[in-house]
Each structure stands twice: as structure tokens, then as C-alpha cells.
Motif scaffolding. Structure first.
Motif, short mmCIF file in Angstrom:
data_model
loop_
_atom_site.label_atom_id
_atom_site.label_comp_id
_atom_site.label_asym_id
_atom_site.label_seq_id
_atom_site.Cartn_x
_atom_site.Cartn_y
_atom_site.Cartn_z
N SER A 219 0.95 -1.21 -0.06
CA SER A 219 -0.06 0.05 -0.01
C SER A 219 0.93 1.33 -0.13
N ALA A 220 1.97 1.28 0.76
CA ALA A 220 3.01 2.27 0.61
C ALA A 220 3.32 2.74 -0.68
N LEU A 221 3.73 1.64 -1.46
CA LEU A 221 4.16 1.86 -2.80
C LEU A 221 3.10 2.32 -3.86
N ARG A 222 2.04 1.60 -3.48
CA ARG A 222 0.97 2.14 -4.59
C ARG A 222 0.38 3.54 -4.15
N ARG A 223 0.66 4.08 -3.06
CA ARG A 223 0.43 5.61 -2.60
C ARG A 223 1.22 6.58 -3.51
N ARG A 224 2.44 5.85 -4.13
CA ARG A 224 3.39 6.88 -4.66
C ARG A 224 3.19 7.05 -6.11
N PHE A 225 1.98 6.13 -6.73
CA PHE A 225 1.71 5.88 -8.07
C PHE A 225 0.12 6.69 -8.13
N ASN A 226 0.00 7.22 -9.50
CA ASN A 226 -1.18 7.59 -9.92
C ASN A 226 -1.40 6.34 -10.97
N THR A 227 -2.44 5.58 -10.61
CA THR A 227 -2.95 4.44 -11.56
C THR A 227 -3.93 4.77 -12.62
N VAL A 228 -3.40 4.44 -13.88
CA VAL A 228 -4.32 4.54 -14.67
C VAL A 228 -4.54 3.25 -15.55
N VAL A 229 -5.82 2.84 -15.48
CA VAL A 229 -6.12 1.27 -16.20
C VAL A 229 -6.36 1.30 -17.57
N LEU A 230 -5.50 0.73 -18.31
CA LEU A 230 -5.87 0.70 -19.80
C LEU A 230 -6.78 -0.54 -20.22
N PRO A 231 -7.82 -0.09 -20.73
CA PRO A 231 -8.76 -1.32 -20.80
C PRO A 231 -8.55 -1.77 -22.34
N LEU A 232 -9.14 -3.20 -22.49
CA LEU A 232 -9.34 -3.76 -23.79
C LEU A 232 -10.04 -2.89 -24.92
N PRO A 233 -9.72 -2.95 -26.08
CA PRO A 233 -10.35 -2.34 -27.12
C PRO A 233 -11.92 -2.24 -26.92
N ALA A 234 -12.76 -1.24 -26.91
CA ALA A 234 -13.94 -1.11 -26.75
C ALA A 234 -15.21 -1.92 -27.60
N THR A 235 -14.83 -1.78 -28.93
CA THR A 235 -15.34 -2.42 -30.01
C THR A 235 -14.70 -3.18 -30.94
N GLU A 236 -15.17 -4.02 -31.77
CA GLU A 236 -14.47 -4.71 -32.83
C GLU A 236 -13.77 -3.90 -33.67
N ASP A 237 -14.47 -2.74 -34.04
CA ASP A 237 -13.91 -2.01 -35.16
C ASP A 237 -12.47 -1.26 -34.72
N GLU A 238 -12.66 -1.01 -33.37
CA GLU A 238 -11.36 -0.45 -32.74
C GLU A 238 -10.32 -1.29 -32.73
N GLU A 239 -10.74 -2.45 -32.20
CA GLU A 239 -9.49 -3.67 -32.20
C GLU A 239 -9.07 -3.92 -33.63
N VAL A 240 -9.85 -3.85 -34.54
CA VAL A 240 -9.40 -4.25 -36.07
C VAL A 240 -8.35 -3.26 -36.39
N GLU A 241 -8.94 -1.81 -36.01
CA GLU A 241 -7.83 -0.85 -36.46
C GLU A 241 -6.59 -0.80 -35.71
N ILE A 242 -6.66 -1.20 -34.61
CA ILE A 242 -5.42 -1.43 -33.83
C ILE A 242 -4.55 -2.47 -34.37
N VAL A 243 -4.93 -3.53 -34.51
CA VAL A 243 -4.08 -4.94 -35.07
C VAL A 243 -3.75 -4.47 -36.36
N ALA A 244 -4.57 -3.88 -37.47
CA ALA A 244 -4.17 -3.66 -38.62
C ALA A 244 -3.19 -2.63 -38.84
N ARG A 245 -3.10 -1.81 -37.99
CA ARG A 245 -1.87 -0.73 -38.09
C ARG A 245 -0.61 -1.33 -37.44
N ARG A 246 -0.61 -2.17 -36.35
CA ARG A 246 0.62 -2.87 -35.84
C ARG A 246 1.12 -3.95 -36.76
N VAL A 247 0.15 -4.72 -37.34
CA VAL A 247 0.57 -5.83 -38.46
C VAL A 247 1.40 -4.97 -39.30
N ALA A 248 0.89 -3.81 -39.87
CA ALA A 248 1.73 -2.95 -41.08
C ALA A 248 2.80 -2.78 -40.48
#
Length: 369
Positions: A219-248
Motif C-alpha cells: 500500500s505504501a508503494l501504491r500511494r506513490r503512483f497514480n494508477t491509470v487502467v488501460l482497457p481492452l479495445p471497446a469495439t471490434e472496429d477499434e480492435e481491428v484498427e489497432i491490429v491492422a496498424r501494428r501488423v502493417a
């Protein structure tokens, strides 16, 4: 959304750092940036957000998106780094934590190379400092014998230090960060001195709490950080866009031929991953069993990149179902008994009945045995 291909890095490096691969974008952003910059920063916070999310500059330079997701999350992450609090990027495997960490450090400090890779064997010296033992034995503890950690180097040079997979580092080693993040100094008692952090120093750590072999943060270490939770892509189109760009991008880096008509297979792989991950088909009509693996976006990118290599070197260059089938099997079936049953049921109940998926079904059955 139309994706753009990043400029080729000017070297033959297999995997250039972000500041190398996107040097032209960073330079153009710096030239156009007229907003206040925190001490030690190469860009203003607003320009850092533009670098992450993409856009077109007044001079016509296209800044490619590095992250596809909620803008507010990126703004909170960047704003955190402009304060005296460290940033913890938290999320399940494959949510682009490392990718975002690297690009944030590149945009803010001009280098993403001050990084500690967390493992169960990471020692205290990786976060603090070590010694050149040959010099230590002959000279004793001297400044010349001291070996700086990436964190110490970042403190001294006013840069961002990255700590990947923080929760894989043993708990007693993690706690070495507490005084660094609180006092912004790193004592070196052997030399009766300390390194005080210059303005611009901060830490970005990444972690996930759903994987095996993790060590919870105190808990002492966690207090030193501001935590930002990165979610999985919300929609299929969003995930397709991410995958297509990184594959390219990966295909370009590996000098694989551009695969025509790859969009259909990209969407198919993403659909399979999302359905098995969520436990239901995309139309919501059929409940599914989920395999033991995470089936992350990063794994989908890996499956498709491997498929491109097969198509380029052992096929006619066109990405087809047979090129991705084995990769999908390897991604889904981690447990040879339970996951195999899940995969077989999905093939027979969903894939076989789906219009336009006959070739994919046959390819998957062939490699599944």
C-alpha cells in the motif's frame, strides 16, 4: 478511420526505439509546439497527447496514432507525469501498457531506453545502483566503480525511467522505489553522497494483476503512483484498427511483402479472439466457454504477423485462412485438454455454421487434428 503507415526508420535496426522510428513526427511536433513545457520536457503535455493519439499538424505532417482508446485516459497519464507523482499503467496482458509507456517516455524525454525489465530475478541494483566489481576490488568504492541503474540515470539527467512488469519484481525489491519516489533522492552511503532528482524526472511503471507469478504492490508503494487502467479495445472496429496498424508496422519493419486483401483475415482473427474472450458470439445469441489464455490484442497481432510470414515465404503473398489457423490454435489452446475442448466446441458450434467461413473452418480442423 484511415490508417497511415509510419515513415521508415533510417537504420537497419530490427526494432527501433520509438524516438528513432517516429523521429520525424517528434521533430515536427516540437517545431509546431508553442505551449508551455514542464521543466525537462521535450514537448508540452498537449503535444505529447497529440503524439499518442495522432492528428495532422499545421504544416501538413501526419502524426500517426500510437494508442487507440479514450482520450481522457491519455490526458490523465500525461498530466500525472507533469506532477511529482509516478504513473502506473495497469491492465490485462495485451492492453498496450508497454507500448504507451515507451511512447510517453520518447515524447517527454526524447529517449525510451532507460528501462528496467521486471522479472522474479530482478535485484535491488536494477532499481538503485550496482558496482563494477573489478574496479571495486582494486580501487574500493569510488564514483568510477559505481554502475548507475536506469532509474539513477533518469534522476540525474531529468528523464523518464520505465519499469516494465513491476509486479513481477520481488516485493522487497519493489520497496526500494518508495524512498526514490517520496524523497526524489537516491542515497549512496558507500560514497557518503546521494543523487537528487533533477526537474523532469519521473517513473512510468506497468503491471497486470491477472497473470501468474505476480507480487502485489504494498500500500505504501501504491500511494506513490497514480494508477491509470488501460482497457481492452471497446469495439471490434477499434480492435481491428489497432491490429491492422501494428501488423502493417511490423510487416514493414520485417520487410515482409504487403499482403493484399488482408483486411478480411484480420477481422476474422479479431472476431474469434473477442468472442472467445467475452464468452459469447458477436451477435449475443450463443454463450461460449472461454479458454484459459487472455487472447489479447497483442496475441492477435502476433498471429497475423506470423501468417503474413507464411504467406510471403511459403505461399503466393496473399494472407489466407490457412496462414493464420495454426497461430490461432497456438494462441487459444494453452491447456491441451480443457482448451482443446473449448476450441473444438467453438469450431463446430460457431465457425462451421457461419457464412463465408468455410475455408477458415477447414484450415482450423486440419491443424487441430
Amino acid at each position: 478511420m484511415t490508417t497511415t503507415t509510419p515513415a521508415e526508420p533510417s537504420s537497419d535496426l530490427l526494432r527501433p526505439h520509438a524516438e528513432q522510428a517516429f523521429a520525424h513526427e517528434l521533430a515536427a511536433l516540437a517545431a509546431a509546439d508553442d505551449r508551455p513545457r514542464p521543466p525537462g520536457w521535450q514537448l508540452s503535455p498537449a503535444a505529447v497527447v497529440s503524439y499518442l493519439l495522432g492528428g495532422t499538424l499545421p504544416d501538413g505532417t501526419v502524426v500517426t496514432p500510437k494508442y487507440v482508446g479514450p482520450r481522457r485516459l491519455v490526458e490523465v497519464a500525461v498530466a500525472t507525469l507533469a506532477t511529482d507523482r509516478a504513473l502506473l499503467l495497469l491492465g490485462v496482458p495485451g492492453t498496450a501498457k508497454t507500448w504507451v509507456s515507451e511512447h510517453l517516455a520518447a515524447a517527454i524525454s526524447g529517449t525510451s531506453a532507460l528501462v528496467v525489465q521486471g522479472t522474479s530475478g530482478t535485484g535491488d541494483d536494477a532499481l538503485r545502483y550496482g558496482w563494477n566489481y573489478a574496479r571495486l576490488l582494486t580501487e574500493g568504492p569510488t564514483p568510477a566503480a559505481l554502475v548507475e541503474s536506469p532509474v539513477m540515470s533518469a534522476m540525474r539527467t531529468a528523464r523518464i525511467a520505465r519499469i516494465e512488469e513491476l509486479t513481477r519484481i520481488p516485493s522487497d525489491v519493489q520497496d526500494a522505489l518508495i524512498s526514490i519516489l517520496s524523497e526524489k533522492s537516491l542515497p549512496v552511503p558507500e560514497l557518503a553522497t546521494e543523487v537528487q532528482a533533477a526537474k523532469g524526472f519521473n517513473v512510468i511503471a506497468t503491471a497486470n494483476d491477472r497473470d501468474r507469478g505476480v507480487n502485489d504492490l504494498s500500500s505504501a508503494l501504491r500511494r506513490r503512483f497514480n494508477t491509470v487502467v488501460l482497457p481492452l479495445p471497446a469495439t471490434e472496429d477499434e480492435e481491428v484498427e489497432i491490429v491492422a496498424r501494428r501488423v502493417a508496422q511490423l510487416g514493414s519493419s520485417l520487410e515482409l511483402p504487403t499482403a493484399p486483401a488482408a483486411a478480411e483475415e484480420i477481422r476474422r482473427v479479431v472476431t474469434v479472439f473477442r468472442e472467445l474472450r467475452s464468452g459469447r458470439t458477436s451477435d449475443g445469441r450463443t454463450q461460449l466457454k472461454s479458454p484459459s489464455g487472455t487472447l489479447s490484442t497483442a496475441e492477435a497481432i502476433s498471429v497475423l504477423t506470423g501468417g503474413l510470414a507464411l504467406a510471403a515465404h511459403f505461399g503466393d503473398g496473399v494472407l489466407r485462412s490457412a496462414d493464420v489457423a495454426a497461430g490461432i490454435l497456438g494462441a487459444v489452446v494453452k491447456d491441451p485438454v480443457a482448451d482443446k475442448a473449448v476450441w473444438t466446441e467453438y469450431l463446430e458450434a460457431v465457425v462451421r455454421e457461419r457464412s463465408g467461413w468455410a475455408d477458415f473452418y477447414r484450415a482450423c480442423r486440419e491443424v487441430s487434428g
